[in-house]
Design a protein around this motif. Structure first.
Motif, PDB file in Angstrom:
ATOM      1  N   SER A   1     -10.089  -4.872   3.527  1.00 26.72           N
ATOM      2  CA  SER A   1     -10.300  -3.678   4.267  1.00 26.72           C
ATOM      3  C   SER A   1      -9.215  -2.671   3.974  1.00 26.72           C
ATOM      4  O   SER A   1      -9.337  -1.481   3.850  1.00 26.72           O
ATOM      5  CB  SER A   1     -10.763  -4.014   5.760  1.00 26.72           C
ATOM      6  OG  SER A   1     -11.722  -4.626   6.007  1.00 26.72           O
ATOM      7  N   LEU A   2      -8.054  -3.293   4.096  1.00 30.15           N
ATOM      8  CA  LEU A   2      -6.881  -2.490   4.022  1.00 30.15           C
ATOM      9  C   LEU A   2      -6.758  -1.757   2.473  1.00 30.15           C
ATOM     10  O   LEU A   2      -6.500  -0.718   2.414  1.00 30.15           O
ATOM     11  CB  LEU A   2      -5.444  -3.215   4.363  1.00 30.15           C
ATOM     12  CG  LEU A   2      -5.404  -3.323   5.750  1.00 30.15           C
ATOM     13  CD1 LEU A   2      -4.084  -4.146   5.974  1.00 30.15           C
ATOM     14  CD2 LEU A   2      -5.274  -2.114   6.468  1.00 30.15           C
ATOM     15  N   ASP A   3      -7.073  -2.818   1.828  1.00 32.56           N
ATOM     16  CA  ASP A   3      -7.290  -2.309   0.373  1.00 32.56           C
ATOM     17  C   ASP A   3      -8.096  -0.865   0.023  1.00 32.56           C
ATOM     18  O   ASP A   3      -7.826  -0.008  -0.660  1.00 32.56           O
ATOM     19  CB  ASP A   3      -7.977  -3.353  -0.584  1.00 32.56           C
ATOM     20  CG  ASP A   3      -6.722  -4.396  -0.861  1.00 32.56           C
ATOM     21  OD1 ASP A   3      -6.978  -5.221  -1.431  1.00 32.56           O
ATOM     22  OD2 ASP A   3      -5.468  -3.993  -0.596  1.00 32.56           O
TER      23      ASP A   3
ATOM     24  N   VAL B   1      -8.791   1.231   2.321  1.00 30.45           N
ATOM     25  CA  VAL B   1      -8.116   2.104   3.124  1.00 30.45           C
ATOM     26  C   VAL B   1      -7.204   2.933   2.162  1.00 30.45           C
ATOM     27  O   VAL B   1      -6.989   4.150   2.093  1.00 30.45           O
ATOM     28  CB  VAL B   1      -7.266   1.733   4.553  1.00 30.45           C
ATOM     29  CG1 VAL B   1      -6.371   2.833   5.122  1.00 30.45           C
ATOM     30  CG2 VAL B   1      -8.371   1.139   5.580  1.00 30.45           C
ATOM     31  N   VAL B   2      -6.504   1.808   1.562  1.00 34.57           N
ATOM     32  CA  VAL B   2      -5.375   2.591   0.457  1.00 34.57           C
ATOM     33  C   VAL B   2      -6.259   3.372  -0.559  1.00 34.57           C
ATOM     34  O   VAL B   2      -5.686   4.420  -0.954  1.00 34.57           O
ATOM     35  CB  VAL B   2      -4.722   1.459  -0.070  1.00 34.57           C
ATOM     36  CG1 VAL B   2      -4.013   1.835  -1.585  1.00 34.57           C
ATOM     37  CG2 VAL B   2      -3.688   0.716   1.079  1.00 34.57           C
TER      38      VAL B   2
ATOM     39  N   VAL C   1       1.636   6.214   6.482  1.00 33.09           N
ATOM     40  CA  VAL C   1       0.533   5.281   6.570  1.00 33.09           C
ATOM     41  C   VAL C   1       0.278   4.509   5.573  1.00 33.09           C
ATOM     42  O   VAL C   1       0.313   3.242   5.632  1.00 33.09           O
ATOM     43  CB  VAL C   1      -0.890   6.414   6.601  1.00 33.09           C
ATOM     44  CG1 VAL C   1      -2.186   5.429   6.445  1.00 33.09           C
ATOM     45  CG2 VAL C   1      -1.036   7.160   7.762  1.00 33.09           C
ATOM     46  N   HIS C   2       0.692   4.821   4.252  1.00 35.31           N
ATOM     47  CA  HIS C   2       0.780   3.879   3.080  1.00 35.31           C
ATOM     48  C   HIS C   2       1.795   2.758   3.371  1.00 35.31           C
ATOM     49  O   HIS C   2       1.666   1.655   3.215  1.00 35.31           O
ATOM     50  CB  HIS C   2       1.146   4.465   1.882  1.00 35.31           C
ATOM     51  CG  HIS C   2       0.810   3.954   0.744  1.00 35.31           C
ATOM     52  ND1 HIS C   2       0.422   4.706  -0.732  1.00 35.31           N
ATOM     53  CD2 HIS C   2       0.313   2.543   0.500  1.00 35.31           C
ATOM     54  CE1 HIS C   2       0.153   3.826  -1.317  1.00 35.31           C
ATOM     55  NE2 HIS C   2      -0.002   2.796  -0.782  1.00 35.31           N
TER      56      HIS C   2
ATOM     57  N   ILE D   1       0.310   0.470   6.067  1.00 36.63           N
ATOM     58  CA  ILE D   1      -0.589  -0.277   5.357  1.00 36.63           C
ATOM     59  C   ILE D   1       0.330  -1.555   4.602  1.00 36.63           C
ATOM     60  O   ILE D   1      -0.231  -2.787   4.423  1.00 36.63           O
ATOM     61  CB  ILE D   1      -1.442   0.412   4.444  1.00 36.63           C
ATOM     62  CG1 ILE D   1      -2.403   1.127   5.367  1.00 36.63           C
ATOM     63  CG2 ILE D   1      -2.334  -0.560   3.596  1.00 36.63           C
ATOM     64  CD1 ILE D   1      -3.424   2.068   4.615  1.00 36.63           C
ATOM     65  N   ASP D   2       1.187  -1.057   3.914  1.00 33.47           N
ATOM     66  CA  ASP D   2       1.713  -2.102   2.955  1.00 33.47           C
ATOM     67  C   ASP D   2       2.454  -3.298   3.846  1.00 33.47           C
ATOM     68  O   ASP D   2       2.412  -4.552   3.671  1.00 33.47           O
ATOM     69  CB  ASP D   2       2.884  -1.584   2.263  1.00 33.47           C
ATOM     70  CG  ASP D   2       2.524  -0.969   1.066  1.00 33.47           C
ATOM     71  OD1 ASP D   2       3.186  -0.135   0.327  1.00 33.47           O
ATOM     72  OD2 ASP D   2       1.327  -1.424   0.440  1.00 33.47           O
TER      73      ASP D   2
ATOM     74  N   GLY E   1       1.325  -4.054   6.973  1.00 35.43           N
ATOM     75  CA  GLY E   1       0.321  -5.080   7.305  1.00 35.43           C
ATOM     76  C   GLY E   1      -0.078  -5.711   6.381  1.00 35.43           C
ATOM     77  O   GLY E   1      -0.495  -6.940   6.705  1.00 35.43           O
ATOM     78  N   HIS E   2      -0.143  -5.387   5.162  1.00 32.61           N
ATOM     79  CA  HIS E   2      -0.529  -6.428   4.099  1.00 32.61           C
ATOM     80  C   HIS E   2       0.426  -7.597   4.066  1.00 32.61           C
ATOM     81  O   HIS E   2      -0.027  -8.638   3.795  1.00 32.61           O
ATOM     82  CB  HIS E   2      -0.535  -5.730   2.713  1.00 32.61           C
ATOM     83  CG  HIS E   2      -1.316  -5.947   1.601  1.00 32.61           C
ATOM     84  ND1 HIS E   2      -1.162  -7.007   0.605  1.00 32.61           N
ATOM     85  CD2 HIS E   2      -2.530  -5.461   1.375  1.00 32.61           C
ATOM     86  CE1 HIS E   2      -2.204  -6.965  -0.149  1.00 32.61           C
ATOM     87  NE2 HIS E   2      -3.132  -6.420   0.278  1.00 32.61           N
TER      88      HIS E   2
END
Lengths: 407, 99
Positions: free
Chosen positions: A137-139, A141-142, A211-212, A215-216, A218-219
């Protein structure tokens, strides 16, 4: 004694002159013989009485002993049963665990542990799947974030154009002089706008970068959640399974041993019941002993009948119990019986006394008499009989089935 | 992680090599996308060339199975040995992934 009479007869024959003298000596010899027969009958009567009492004692001994043994065996059976029950309870208890208001069996405990373990594993898997879904999902979003960045880039591009355009407009306005003054102001405003848009775009870019980065991060966190090396769990599960199996095996062994013990216990019970039943020989023995006593009575009566006749016919006076003659007879009996010293006294007492009530025999006395080879029950192995040092004590205490040969 | 897809009669055989762990998640997703583009009613994952699987890898198998359920195809996992086989047995995934 007999020799004396023989000589007397010979003397009488030699010295007798007339037939009547011969006749008289013959008569006295015969009377002497009859007298001796009557004495013997009397002694035999006492002997029969002694034997009768002896048999009575034997019967009593057998009766008491069988009663005692029977009681002992019943006790043994009872103890064996109790022991078996005790063992049964122990084994049952060993395979149960008491938890206050509930009792669990071994299989239940094992099952529960396995369930718990498997649940744990399932949770880990669930977590892993969810984490990977999140990663994907995050991918996505990215991808969208990248698109946003692209768009911002476009804005900045457009802005650059706008700025250039405004610059050009300013230049044209200046060239137009006063007529272009108004236009020049507008151009300035547009340039200002463009700069504002630029800084907004910059801010936007900053946010999107944040944000990026978020996300990283979070990844990365998802990676640490999702990628677990589960070899430790594998080993633990194996070991637990081995332990469980060992416990189950052990429990099965206990049950086997318990079953074997119960079987042995039953066999023991059965054997002991057989033994107790064998004590019934005592009845038969009693019967046979009674038969013997009766026969002796018959024999004695035969003799007594004849003795009575003889007394009547010959007029010989009845025998006195305590006379020396009778004592001489008793000595003869004792001499020919292979009895030990103690028994000798006993027998003598029996033979000389009119009543027998003060003579008692206990099993202890019988047991301690080392001179006797008392064969209470039929034939014993020749080896044991010949070994005089093998006392009657051992025969009576070490009672074996082989020694009982009544039937 | 690398993979090779061969499709025949609507059955896709995928042979893996390398490790299936978290760091391979992008490739695995790509594989799922590749599968989704073909009309298949059965997929066979051959893991004989796979040395190592961690919980993330198992999580991804579960995602694949979810996709299978949604799209209507069956997933079977074969050829697991050694560590990989132990993992599948421990987590009872072997039963789950037996389409």
């Amino acid at each position: 004694m007999d020799g004396d009479y023989d000589m007397a007869l010979g003397d009488n024959i030699e010295t007798a002159g007339s037939a009547s003298e011969l006749e008289r000596s013959r008569e006295s010899v015969l009377a002497g013989s009859l007298g001796r027969w009557l004495e013997m009958h009397h002694v035999m009567g006492r002997g029969y009485k002694t034997l009768d009492h002896e048999i009575d004692l034997v019967a009593g001994l057998v009766s008491t002993s069988t009663d005692d043994l029977s009681a002992l065996f019943h006790n043994l059976i009872k103890n064996a049963k109790e022991q078996s029950t005790g063992m049964d309870e122990i084994v049952k208890a060993a395979s149960l665990v008491n938890l206050g208001n509930e009792t669990l069996t071994l299989p239940e405990i094992i099952g529960y542990l396995e369930e718990v373990f498997n649940e744990g594993i399932m949770n880990v898997l669930q977590l892993a799947q969810t984490a990977m879904s999140l990663v994907y999902s995050l991918d996505d979003v990215v991808i969208d974030v990248k698109k946003v960045v692209q768009q911002i880039g476009q804005i900045e591009q457009i802005n650059k154009q706008t700025n250039l355009l405004a610059l050009n407009a300013k230049i044209e306005a200046t060239r137009a002089g006063d007529a272009g003054r108004g236009f020049g102001v507008v151009a300035d405003e547009v340039r200002q706008l463009s700069q504002n848009i630029n800084s907004v775009a910059s801010t936007l870019r900053g946010h999107v970068d944040a944000v990026h980065n978020g996300i990283d991060q979070g990844h990365q966190q998802l990676q640490s959640i999702a990628s677990l090396d589960m070899s430790g769990n594998l080993k633990a599960k194996d070991r637990i399974e081995n332990m469980m199996q060992a416990m189950v095996l052990q429990n099965a062994e206990f049950q086997e041993k318990l079953a074997a013990s119960a079987e042995r216990s039953n066999e023991l019970e059965s054997d002991m019941s057989s033994v107790v039943m064998r004590f019934q020989f005592q009845d038969k023995a009693q019967q046979q002993l009674d038969g013997i006593r009766m026969t002796m009575t018959v024999l004695q009566d035969l003799g007594t009948d004849l003795a009575t006749e003889t007394y009547n016919e010959t007029g010989i006076p009845p025998i006195e119990d305590d006379s020396d003659i009778i004592e001489a007879w008793v000595d003869k009996v004792i001499e020919r019986c292979s009895l030990g010293e103690m028994r000798q006294r006993f027998v003598r007492g029996m033979l000389l006394k009119a009543d027998h009530t003060d003579v008692t025999v206990s099993t202890k006395i019988m047991a301690a008499d080392e001179d006797e080879d008392i064969e209470l029950f039929g034939a014993v192995e020749a080896s044991a009989a010949s070994d005089k040092t093998e006392s009657s004590k051992s025969k009576l205490d070490g009672f074996e089935d082989d020694d009982i040969e009544l039937f | 992680m690398e993979y090779q897809i061969t499709t025949k009669d609507n059955v896709a055989s995928i042979v893996f090599s390398g490790d299936i762990t978290f760091s391979e998640n992008v490739s695995f997703r790509q594989l799922l996308k590749d599968i989704a583009e073909q009309p298949v009613n059965r997929c066979e994952f051959d893991l004989s060339g796979v040395d190592m699987v961690d919980s993330a890898g198992l999580g991804m198998f579960l995602i694949a199975r979810e996709q299978a359920d949604t799209a209507g195809w069956k997933l079977a996992v074969t050829g697991a040995q050694g560590h990989v086989a132990s993992m599948l047995k421990l987590t009872k995934l072997a039963d789950l992934l037996d389409g």
